[in-house]
Design a protein around this motif. Structure first.
Motif, PDB file in Angstrom:
ATOM      1  N   TRP A 443      83.319  22.062  33.522  1.00  0.00           N
ATOM      2  CA  TRP A 443      83.342  23.101  34.553  1.00  0.00           C
ATOM      3  C   TRP A 443      83.175  24.464  33.896  1.00  0.00           C
ATOM      4  N   GLN A 444      81.915  24.906  33.782  1.00  0.00           N
ATOM      5  CA  GLN A 444      81.647  26.190  33.154  1.00  0.00           C
ATOM      6  C   GLN A 444      81.931  27.339  34.123  1.00  0.00           C
ATOM      7  N   LYS A 445      82.575  28.385  33.602  1.00  0.00           N
ATOM      8  CA  LYS A 445      83.009  29.483  34.451  1.00  0.00           C
ATOM      9  C   LYS A 445      81.853  30.206  35.130  1.00  0.00           C
ATOM     10  N   ASN A 446      80.750  30.420  34.404  1.00  0.00           N
ATOM     11  CA  ASN A 446      79.636  31.166  35.000  1.00  0.00           C
ATOM     12  C   ASN A 446      79.003  30.394  36.151  1.00  0.00           C
ATOM     13  N   GLU A 447      78.933  29.067  36.038  1.00  0.00           N
ATOM     14  CA  GLU A 447      78.371  28.262  37.117  1.00  0.00           C
ATOM     15  C   GLU A 447      79.306  28.223  38.314  1.00  0.00           C
ATOM     16  N   MET A 448      80.590  28.172  38.061  1.00  0.00           N
ATOM     17  CA  MET A 448      81.545  28.187  39.172  1.00  0.00           C
ATOM     18  C   MET A 448      81.573  29.548  39.859  1.00  0.00           C
ATOM     19  N   ALA A 449      81.371  30.622  39.083  1.00  0.00           N
ATOM     20  CA  ALA A 449      81.294  31.952  39.686  1.00  0.00           C
ATOM     21  C   ALA A 449      80.079  32.056  40.599  1.00  0.00           C
ATOM     22  N   ALA A 450      78.968  31.448  40.188  1.00  0.00           N
ATOM     23  CA  ALA A 450      77.760  31.455  41.019  1.00  0.00           C
ATOM     24  C   ALA A 450      77.985  30.680  42.312  1.00  0.00           C
ATOM     25  N   VAL A 451      78.715  29.565  42.223  1.00  0.00           N
ATOM     26  CA  VAL A 451      79.039  28.783  43.420  1.00  0.00           C
ATOM     27  C   VAL A 451      79.882  29.624  44.385  1.00  0.00           C
ATOM     28  N   GLN A 452      80.870  30.315  43.854  1.00  0.00           N
ATOM     29  CA  GLN A 452      81.744  31.140  44.685  1.00  0.00           C
ATOM     30  C   GLN A 452      80.985  32.290  45.343  1.00  0.00           C
ATOM     31  N   ASN A 453      79.940  32.746  44.688  1.00  0.00           N
ATOM     32  CA  ASN A 453      79.149  33.841  45.254  1.00  0.00           C
ATOM     33  C   ASN A 453      78.278  33.381  46.411  1.00  0.00           C
ATOM     34  N   MET A 454      77.912  32.103  46.420  1.00  0.00           N
ATOM     35  CA  MET A 454      76.998  31.592  47.441  1.00  0.00           C
ATOM     36  C   MET A 454      77.706  30.922  48.610  1.00  0.00           C
ATOM     37  N   ALA A 455      78.931  30.445  48.408  1.00  0.00           N
ATOM     38  CA  ALA A 455      79.588  29.644  49.435  1.00  0.00           C
ATOM     39  C   ALA A 455      81.051  30.052  49.565  1.00  0.00           C
ATOM     40  N   TYR A 456      81.630  29.724  50.702  1.00  0.00           N
ATOM     41  CA  TYR A 456      83.082  29.829  50.847  1.00  0.00           C
ATOM     42  C   TYR A 456      83.711  28.720  50.015  1.00  0.00           C
ATOM     43  N   CYS A 457      84.801  29.051  49.336  1.00  0.00           N
ATOM     44  CA  CYS A 457      85.439  28.067  48.453  1.00  0.00           C
ATOM     45  C   CYS A 457      86.948  28.062  48.688  1.00  0.00           C
ATOM     46  N   PHE A 458      87.511  26.876  48.678  1.00  0.00           N
ATOM     47  CA  PHE A 458      88.969  26.730  48.735  1.00  0.00           C
ATOM     48  C   PHE A 458      89.370  25.768  47.630  1.00  0.00           C
ATOM     49  N   PHE A 459      90.217  26.260  46.727  1.00  0.00           N
ATOM     50  CA  PHE A 459      90.658  25.444  45.604  1.00  0.00           C
ATOM     51  C   PHE A 459      92.133  25.111  45.788  1.00  0.00           C
ATOM     52  N   ALA A 460      92.399  23.849  46.048  1.00  0.00           N
ATOM     53  CA  ALA A 460      93.757  23.386  46.326  1.00  0.00           C
ATOM     54  C   ALA A 460      94.507  23.116  45.035  1.00  0.00           C
ATOM     55  N   ASP A 461      95.825  22.937  45.166  1.00  0.00           N
ATOM     56  CA  ASP A 461      96.606  22.533  44.003  1.00  0.00           C
ATOM     57  C   ASP A 461      96.069  21.220  43.457  1.00  0.00           C
ATOM     58  N   ASN A 462      96.238  21.011  42.185  1.00  0.00           N
ATOM     59  CA  ASN A 462      95.630  19.854  41.524  1.00  0.00           C
ATOM     60  C   ASN A 462      96.161  18.516  42.013  1.00  0.00           C
ATOM     61  N   VAL A 463      97.289  18.517  42.700  1.00  0.00           N
ATOM     62  CA  VAL A 463      97.856  17.256  43.191  1.00  0.00           C
ATOM     63  C   VAL A 463      97.669  17.095  44.698  1.00  0.00           C
ATOM     64  N   SER A 464      97.022  18.056  45.349  1.00  0.00           N
ATOM     65  CA  SER A 464      96.883  18.005  46.800  1.00  0.00           C
ATOM     66  C   SER A 464      95.890  16.945  47.238  1.00  0.00           C
ATOM     67  N   GLU A 465      96.023  16.535  48.497  1.00  0.00           N
ATOM     68  CA  GLU A 465      95.138  15.517  49.097  1.00  0.00           C
ATOM     69  C   GLU A 465      93.964  16.226  49.755  1.00  0.00           C
ATOM     70  N   ASP A 466      92.784  16.266  49.073  1.00  0.00           N
ATOM     71  CA  ASP A 466      91.674  17.063  49.588  1.00  0.00           C
ATOM     72  C   ASP A 466      90.895  16.387  50.708  1.00  0.00           C
ATOM     73  N   ASP A 467      91.033  15.065  50.892  1.00  0.00           N
ATOM     74  CA  ASP A 467      90.349  14.404  52.002  1.00  0.00           C
ATOM     75  C   ASP A 467      90.798  14.971  53.343  1.00  0.00           C
ATOM     76  N   ALA A 468      92.080  15.280  53.440  1.00  0.00           N
ATOM     77  CA  ALA A 468      92.613  15.841  54.686  1.00  0.00           C
ATOM     78  C   ALA A 468      91.969  17.188  54.974  1.00  0.00           C
ATOM     79  N   PHE A 469      91.815  18.010  53.948  1.00  0.00           N
ATOM     80  CA  PHE A 469      91.173  19.300  54.111  1.00  0.00           C
ATOM     81  C   PHE A 469      89.720  19.140  54.534  1.00  0.00           C
ATOM     82  N   LEU A 470      89.034  18.148  53.977  1.00  0.00           N
ATOM     83  CA  LEU A 470      87.625  17.902  54.302  1.00  0.00           C
ATOM     84  C   LEU A 470      87.450  17.582  55.782  1.00  0.00           C
TER      85      LEU A 470
END
Length: 571
Positions: A443-470
């Protein structure tokens, strides 16, 4: 570290309401800006083969193969169904251009400016002192601000950097920023699909000016069609009519907005209005109707599409390849290849969708044991985030999608996916985990920064259940929204309380879940088309369509048969 940036839009409205100027044209006017600072963070088709008993439909099989192959751009991989016709050279596409070049009629390249690197464009937002230093090194200081905004547009600069530029300009000019800079900022907002910012600029312009220049109207219409304020594009269209004839782009964007929000009759009336004014629609407008029609079983709308094809015939218009593919997909979608009858659509009607939405949203975040890892604080943070965003067109499960290609860096895969989707001016939500932002070989920082610039992003806690959010984000956005993941959601379906809800969920899932067909880094990503027809026994009175399981084929409960029996009553 929190970056301090200009709150360009929301802070302006209070001041402007007290300093209105009702001038007729904004060309040489300026507006006042209250500047403040804030942290800106943003953002299968399974082919059916209709057969007689025990006989495989080879035509449908070939269709599946050709569909997959024809998505490639390389000549050697083109579909065998797409044959080229040998024409007299005089009438072959491209002959005129080749002939012109042969006789030396190329444009004089010496008159073109050489490509120059944007050496003065910063990579990150700057504060006032840093902008002053940049300007000191610029020779023509009287055009620096406008030149800088032009370069930002040219190189699709981060909107955060543009905000820092306007913050500096407002600060050093007692809150005065030129109209041209505002339009430049709006251009960036529209091109990068920052819909919330487009709405804010629209509020400013609506309050500040009675009329706009054509470019301003065009940008606002294009940016607003993806928001819940899309109907106001019709008012903008009427404003244009007061001074000039709207362009085909203006009409086309309003039509697209109506189709995006299921207002079919409105879209068709706008189309007819174009024709009455002798305005020829562009190919994207024609294509929007056919893209909307896939899987729609409506005789009236089908007749309208045939009218479009007749219009092309009468005017000797030749579709572009993307439009031709949309026409092809419409003819194939949900239609029995044996009897040509339309199968029942798997799209839920408004009542069914609302019933499913309420049942799932009620249970999905309140949840059961499968969501015990997600804290109430995290759920509350997510709910507030969703409420602050416009409806999404596609929701992406970032971890799930990127793990499909273990040999490719995960941030590169995600960036390729988001880049391709956002180029279609779609609102995208990326769901991920916080560890994706820390920087690593995967997970390179510059590529993730580009993703954040193009789309809305939500980063959950590392133990959270992301299927529910989806599921929550997709259903909350509306029936048009689709989601990208390889997860089959079997656990979620099993937890639903009754057969009716489970059946509706499965139909909805089939019509909204996107999956990869193929992917190569840096190249176009091909997705499988979603299923458009309902996989159940169907009858129209004089015909029956029956999906069935083949011998020796083991089908799991979350799968559907790929073979169909077509029975027709003889007269």
């Amino acid at each position: 570290m929190m970056t301090l940036l200009l709150s360009l839009c929301r802070s302006l409205q209070m001041l402007w309401k007290n300093r209105l100027y009702q001038g007729p044209s904004p060309r040489n006017q300026t507006f006042s800006v209250l500047y403040s600072y804030f942290h800106f963070s943003k953002k299968e088709q399974r082919y059916f083969s209709l057969t007689l008993p025990f006989l495989q439909n080879t035509k449908a099989t070939k269709l599946l193969i050709s569909k997959a192959i024809s998505s490639s751009n390389s000549g050697k991989n083109r579909s065998k169904q797409e044959s080229s016709v040998s024409l007299h050279p005089l009438f072959s596409a491209g002959t005129a251009k080749k002939k012109s070049e042969m006789f030396g009629y190329k444009k004089d390249q010496q008159n073109c400016l050489p490509f120059s690197s944007p050496v003065l464009l910063p990579k990150n937002p700057l504060n006032s002192e840093e902008w002053e230093k940049v300007k000191e090194n610029f020779e023509q200081k009287d055009i620096f601000e406008n030149w800088m905004m032009t370069q930002m547009i040219k190189y699709n600069c981060s909107i955060d950097i543009a905000k820092s530029l306007l913050s500096w300009i407002a600060k050093k000019n007692n809150g005065i920023v030129g109209y041209k800079l505002l339009v430049g900022y709006l251009t960036l907002c529209v091109s990068q699909s920052h819909t919330t910012e487009v709405v804010d600029v629209y509020e400013i312009m609506k309050t500040r000016y009675r009329t706009l220049e054509p470019e301003g109207y065009t940008l606002l219409i294009r940016g607003l069609i993806h928001s819940d304020r899309w109907r106001e594009t019709l008012s903008l269209l009427e404003d244009i009519k007061k001074v000039m004839s709207p362009s085909k782009k203006n009409y086309g964007d309003c039509i697209k907005g109506a189709l995006l929000h299921q207002e079919v009759n409105l879209a068709w009336n706008l189309y007819l209005e174009m024709l009455n004014h002798r305005i020829i629609p562009n190919w994207e407008t024609f294509q929007a109707f056919f893209d909307f029609a896939k899987g729609v079983n409506n005789n009236q709308f089908e007749g309208r599409l045939l009218d479009i094809l007749l219009y092309l015939r009468h005017n000797q218009m030749y579709p572009t390849e993307p439009f031709a593919q949309s026409i092809k997909a419409w003819f194939e979608s949900g239609r029995c290849s044996a009897c040509e009858r339309m199968l029942e659509s798997n799209q839920l009607n408004s009542e069914e969708y609302e019933f499913l939405k309420q049942r799932v949203l009620k249970d999905v975040l309140d949840g059961g044991d499968q969501y015990r890892k997600t804290t109430p604080k995290e759920i509350h943070r997510f709910e507030n985030f969703i409420k602050s965003c416009p409806p999404f067109d596609i929701v992406i499960d970032a971890l799930n999608v990127t793990k499909m290609f273990p040999r490719i860096r995960q941030s590169q895969t995600l960036l390729d996916v988001v880049s391709q989707i956002t180029k279609q001016n779609l609102q995208v939500l990326v769901l991920g985990r916080k560890h994706m932002l820390k920087g690593s070989s995967r997970w390179q920082k510059n590529e993730m920064a580009a993703v954040q610039n193009m789309a809305y992003c939500f980063f959950a806690d590392n133990v959270s259940e992301d299927d529910a959010f989806l599921l929550y984000a997709t259903l909350h956005s509306g029936n048009h929204c689709r989601f990208l993941t390889r997860d089959l959601m079997r656990d979620h379906k099993a937890c639903l309380p009754d057969d009716k809800t489970r059946h509706l969920f499965f139909r909805w899932q089939q019509g909204h879940q996107l999956v990869f067909l193929n992917y190569y880094p840096g190249k176009k990503i091909v997705f499988q088309s979603v299923l458009t027809y309902n996989t159940v026994v169907q009858t129209t009175g004089d015909s029956w369509h029956i999906p069935y399981d083949e011998n020796m084929v083991e089908r799991y409960s979350y799968e559907v048969p790929t073979k169909w029996l077509c029975l027709q009553q003889k007269n």
